[in-house]
Design a protein around this motif. Structure first.
Motif, PDB file in Angstrom:
ATOM      1  N   GLN A   1       3.246   5.812  -3.084  1.00  0.00           N
ATOM      2  CA  GLN A   1       4.335   6.654  -3.489  1.00  0.00           C
ATOM      3  C   GLN A   1       4.402   7.003  -4.874  1.00  0.00           C
ATOM      4  OE1 GLN A   1       7.880   4.404  -2.029  1.00  0.00           O
ATOM      5  NE2 GLN A   1       7.598   5.079  -0.144  1.00  0.00           N
ATOM      6  N   ARG A   2       3.531   6.104  -5.497  1.00  0.00           N
ATOM      7  CA  ARG A   2       3.573   6.257  -7.046  1.00  0.00           C
ATOM      8  C   ARG A   2       2.110   6.723  -7.483  1.00  0.00           C
ATOM      9  NH1 ARG A   2       6.878   2.566  -5.955  1.00  0.00           N
ATOM     10  NH2 ARG A   2       8.587   1.662  -6.906  1.00  0.00           N
ATOM     11  N   GLY A   3       1.454   7.384  -6.573  1.00  0.00           N
ATOM     12  CA  GLY A   3       0.324   8.313  -6.977  1.00  0.00           C
ATOM     13  C   GLY A   3      -0.842   7.342  -7.110  1.00  0.00           C
ATOM     14  N   ILE A   4      -0.885   6.025  -6.532  1.00  0.00           N
ATOM     15  CA  ILE A   4      -2.094   5.308  -6.742  1.00  0.00           C
ATOM     16  C   ILE A   4      -2.610   5.248  -4.953  1.00  0.00           C
ATOM     17  CG2 ILE A   4      -3.016   2.969  -7.021  1.00  0.00           C
ATOM     18  CD1 ILE A   4      -0.518   2.541  -8.835  1.00  0.00           C
ATOM     19  N   ILE A   5      -3.789   6.101  -5.171  1.00  0.00           N
ATOM     20  CA  ILE A   5      -4.368   6.222  -4.020  1.00  0.00           C
ATOM     21  C   ILE A   5      -6.047   5.803  -3.938  1.00  0.00           C
ATOM     22  CG2 ILE A   5      -3.049   8.344  -3.672  1.00  0.00           C
ATOM     23  CD1 ILE A   5      -5.369  10.060  -4.301  1.00  0.00           C
ATOM     24  N   PRO A   6      -6.403   5.424  -2.648  1.00  0.00           N
ATOM     25  CA  PRO A   6      -7.791   5.168  -2.345  1.00  0.00           C
ATOM     26  C   PRO A   6      -8.742   6.322  -2.864  1.00  0.00           C
ATOM     27  CG  PRO A   6      -6.790   5.367  -0.353  1.00  0.00           C
ATOM     28  CD  PRO A   6      -5.669   5.507  -1.378  1.00  0.00           C
ATOM     29  N   CYS A   7     -10.072   5.945  -3.306  1.00  0.00           N
ATOM     30  CA  CYS A   7     -10.923   7.075  -3.288  1.00  0.00           C
ATOM     31  C   CYS A   7     -10.661   8.232  -4.050  1.00  0.00           C
ATOM     32  CB  CYS A   7     -11.696   7.509  -1.776  1.00  0.00           C
ATOM     33  SG  CYS A   7     -12.058   6.263  -0.984  1.00  0.00           S
ATOM     34  N   LYS A   8      -9.930   8.028  -5.292  1.00  0.00           N
ATOM     35  CA  LYS A   8      -9.311   8.994  -5.942  1.00  0.00           C
ATOM     36  C   LYS A   8     -10.191   9.716  -6.619  1.00  0.00           C
ATOM     37  CE  LYS A   8      -8.261   6.213 -10.121  1.00  0.00           C
ATOM     38  NZ  LYS A   8      -9.751   6.151 -10.487  1.00  0.00           N
ATOM     39  N   THR A   9     -11.395   9.508  -6.908  1.00  0.00           N
ATOM     40  CA  THR A   9     -12.490  10.150  -7.846  1.00  0.00           C
ATOM     41  C   THR A   9     -12.391  11.707  -7.591  1.00  0.00           C
ATOM     42  OG1 THR A   9     -13.942   8.219  -7.975  1.00  0.00           O
ATOM     43  CG2 THR A   9     -14.835  10.399  -8.507  1.00  0.00           C
ATOM     44  N   GLY A  10     -12.180  12.487  -8.884  1.00  0.00           N
ATOM     45  CA  GLY A  10     -11.994  13.913  -8.591  1.00  0.00           C
ATOM     46  C   GLY A  10     -10.565  14.315  -8.155  1.00  0.00           C
ATOM     47  N   ARG A  11      -9.696  13.416  -7.744  1.00  0.00           N
ATOM     48  CA  ARG A  11      -8.575  13.848  -7.543  1.00  0.00           C
ATOM     49  C   ARG A  11      -7.211  13.169  -8.324  1.00  0.00           C
ATOM     50  NH1 ARG A  11      -7.056  12.133  -1.759  1.00  0.00           N
ATOM     51  NH2 ARG A  11      -8.200  10.397  -2.174  1.00  0.00           N
ATOM     52  N   GLU A  12      -7.762  12.801  -9.517  1.00  0.00           N
ATOM     53  CA  GLU A  12      -6.852  12.071 -10.274  1.00  0.00           C
ATOM     54  C   GLU A  12      -5.674  13.117 -10.724  1.00  0.00           C
ATOM     55  OE1 GLU A  12     -10.155  12.552 -10.709  1.00  0.00           O
ATOM     56  OE2 GLU A  12     -10.991  10.268 -10.993  1.00  0.00           O
TER      57      GLU A  12
ATOM     58  N   VAL B   1       0.938  -1.013  -0.097  1.00  0.00           N
ATOM     59  CA  VAL B   1       0.209   0.274   0.133  1.00  0.00           C
ATOM     60  C   VAL B   1       0.812   1.174   0.198  1.00  0.00           C
ATOM     61  CG1 VAL B   1      -1.626   1.227   1.321  1.00  0.00           C
ATOM     62  CG2 VAL B   1      -1.862  -1.072   1.117  1.00  0.00           C
ATOM     63  N   ARG B   2       2.025   1.189   0.916  1.00  0.00           N
ATOM     64  CA  ARG B   2       2.874   2.401   1.111  1.00  0.00           C
ATOM     65  C   ARG B   2       3.792   2.680  -0.475  1.00  0.00           C
ATOM     66  NH1 ARG B   2       4.856   1.156   5.593  1.00  0.00           N
ATOM     67  NH2 ARG B   2       6.660  -0.322   4.735  1.00  0.00           N
ATOM     68  N   LYS B   3       3.830   1.614  -1.110  1.00  0.00           N
ATOM     69  CA  LYS B   3       4.563   1.612  -2.412  1.00  0.00           C
ATOM     70  C   LYS B   3       3.414   2.236  -3.689  1.00  0.00           C
ATOM     71  CE  LYS B   3       9.069   0.409  -1.722  1.00  0.00           C
ATOM     72  NZ  LYS B   3       9.918   1.219  -1.926  1.00  0.00           N
ATOM     73  N   LEU B   4       2.313   1.890  -3.584  1.00  0.00           N
ATOM     74  CA  LEU B   4       1.329   2.263  -4.390  1.00  0.00           C
ATOM     75  C   LEU B   4       0.966   3.786  -4.258  1.00  0.00           C
ATOM     76  CD1 LEU B   4      -1.011  -0.769  -4.291  1.00  0.00           C
ATOM     77  CD2 LEU B   4       0.243  -0.069  -6.358  1.00  0.00           C
TER      78      LEU B   4
END
Length: 135
Positions: free
Chosen positions: A22-33, A17-20
């Motif tokens: 760091q690469r900009g892959i976040i949960p609940c990203k809708t509107g924050r892409e 999860v931490r590595k994801l």
């Protein structure tokens, strides 16, 4: 399974999860892409293709073909739109990036065709092939 609803749950280790993140892959990203900053130019088409696979569609509206990528983040789509304008020509500025000329859709298909992706959406690929046969 709850009636017609299927619930999928994926458990990841904290390190993953931490590595994801760091690469900009976040949960609940809708509107924050966000478009990643350091994508080499030669790989940007792969990024756009991934956006299309995830949130795009190709369809025929009456007698005209349309390709769209939908997102509720206007700056994100403006960046995609800028790429499309620079590589295939006219596109309308909207919250939905789309192009409707056969020539533009053909150009995008040619750019994406043969892109070595670890996954593909067969349904979208079949619609593209149908489009290419009709053109």
């Amino acid at each position: 399974r709850y009636g017609n609803i299927v619930k999928l749950s994926i458990t990841l280790h904290e390190h993953t999860v931490r590595k994801l993140r760091q690469r900009g892959i976040i949960p609940c990203k809708t509107g924050r892409e966000k478009v990643p900053r350091n994508i080499p130019k030669k790989y940007f088409k792969h990024f756009i293709y991934g956006c299309f696979i995830g949130d795009g569609s190709i369809f025929k509206s009456k007698k005209q073909w349309r390709l769209s990528i939908t997102c509720c983040n206007k700056p994100f789509l403006n960046r995609i739109n800028k790429y499309i304008l620079g590589h295939v020509g006219h596109s309308q500025d909207t919250y939905k990036v789309r192009t409707g000329t056969k020539k533009n859709i053909q150009r995008l298909y040619r750019q994406w065709h043969g892109v070595n992706m670890p996954f593909k959406m067969k349904r979208k690929e079949q619609i593209f092939l149908q489009f290419m046969k009709e053109v």
